[in-house]
Write an enzyme that holds these catalytic residues in place. Structure first.
Site, PDB file in Angstrom:
ATOM      1  N   HIS A  36       0.804  -1.220   0.000  1.00  0.00           N
ATOM      2  CA  HIS A  36       0.000   0.000   0.000  1.00  0.00           C
ATOM      3  C   HIS A  36       0.844   1.281   0.000  1.00  0.00           C
ATOM      4  CE1 HIS A  36      -2.640   3.107   1.741  1.00  0.00           C
ATOM      5  NE2 HIS A  36      -3.639   2.408   1.244  1.00  0.00           N
ATOM      6  N   ASP A  37       0.739   2.048  -1.100  1.00  0.00           N
ATOM      7  CA  ASP A  37       1.290   3.412  -1.192  1.00  0.00           C
ATOM      8  C   ASP A  37       2.774   3.522  -0.873  1.00  0.00           C
ATOM      9  OD1 ASP A  37      -1.286   4.101  -1.809  1.00  0.00           O
ATOM     10  OD2 ASP A  37      -1.561   5.507  -0.163  1.00  0.00           O
ATOM     11  N   LYS A 124      -4.682   4.953  -6.789  1.00  0.00           N
ATOM     12  CA  LYS A 124      -5.285   5.147  -5.457  1.00  0.00           C
ATOM     13  C   LYS A 124      -5.966   6.506  -5.393  1.00  0.00           C
ATOM     14  CE  LYS A 124      -5.693   4.004  -1.030  1.00  0.00           C
ATOM     15  NZ  LYS A 124      -4.658   4.618  -0.185  1.00  0.00           N
TER      16      LYS A 124
END
Length: 289
Positions: A36-37, A124
């Site tokens: 994630h990110d 995202k």
């Protein structure tokens, strides 16, 4: 409104995790790994030389290798730069305008975790990786109903993604030592919420404990082929002649370390050939085992 510089803190260890309310167990046949990110932009708010970031990256590298070895789909999220104000909507009030055009290069996933051609990279848009993406549909197509989550930031995107996974009947697993946050307090907040409200909190070692034992010469050959972008290689040939550089050797040493195989950059660089590297890796994993 923008993110401030983040102070170093010690990542919580398994012994201090809150008790899980469920007894779900990760199953490679049901799981998807979400990184994630992990973009340069978000990691730049930390001290790049800190133990916090070294631990985070090493554990994510271990998780990804475990996923590859078990044929687990790997999914990334990455926020776009220069988003129109209308597109960001309420995010503007909380965080400002987002990644500016000047950070275009920083939106890339960090080199140590660069996605492979078979990985899925999602744009995202909101806290949850499910929002305005086809993550749910992809998981349904793969017949997967578990989501293993690591990355930044623990109490924002990672936690909210876990909540939405739960709301879609997907079992979320938040890897407590493969996430990082603004502070230890907020890190622990995420662990507490997930463990008591929507999922399981696990640690990297418990999940990938068998990874070093299944490292093979074939795996090493495939890894080297990725590093040098060659389909065939002479196992005795110096890899420098294939275009391998010191940065990639250093990254590979870091990846091995993350999997519990302690081979130094200097040892790899001394005689960089497939045969020699396999001798080093095989000997060290026997010690680790």
């Amino acid at each position: 409104m923008a993110i401030s510089k983040i102070s170093n803190y010690t990542i919580p260890t398994k012994e201090s995790y809150p008790d899980n309310k469920t007894d779900w167990q990760p199953d490679p046949g049901r799981a998807v790994l979400l990184i994630h990110d992990m973009q340069r932009y978000f990691l730049n708010f930390y001290d790049q030389e800190s133990e916090l970031i070294e631990t985070l990256i090493n554990n994510l590298v271990r998780l990804r290798q475990w996923a590859y070895q078990h044929n687990i789909p790997v999914v990334y999220t990455a926020q776009p730069y220069e988003q129109p104000a209308a597109d960001r909507a309420l995010l503007n009030a909380m965080w400002g305008s987002g990644l500016p055009a000047s950070t275009r290069d920083q939106q890339k996933i960090i080199d140590q975790l660069a996605p492979s051609e078979n990985d899925l990279v999602l744009t995202k848009w909101r806290y949850s990786a499910f929002k305005r993406s086809d993550l749910l549909e992809q998981m349904q197509n793969w017949n997967r109903d578990q989501l293993i989550i690591g990355g930044v930031y623990a109490h924002i995107g990672c936690m909210v993604t876990a909540v939405e996974a739960f709301m879609n009947d997907i079992q979320p697993f938040l890897v407590g030592d493969a996430v990082a946050d603004f502070s230890e307090e907020e890190h622990r907040l995420a662990l507490k919420y997930v463990s008591s409200r929507c999922g399981q909190v696990i640690d990297t070692k418990s999940l990938v404990i068998d990874a070093p034992n299944i490292m093979t010469r074939q795996w090493l050959e495939q890894k080297i082929q990725q590093l040098i972008e060659e389909d065939e290689l002479d196992p005795e040939e110096n890899l420098i002649l294939y275009g391998l550089d010191s940065l990639r050797i250093m990254q590979f040493a870091s990846e091995l370390k993350g999997q519990g195989i302690n081979v130094s950059f200097e040892e790899l660089g001394r005689n960089p050939s497939l045969s020699n590297w396999w001798s080093l890796v095989d000997a060290r994993q026997r010690i680790a085992g």
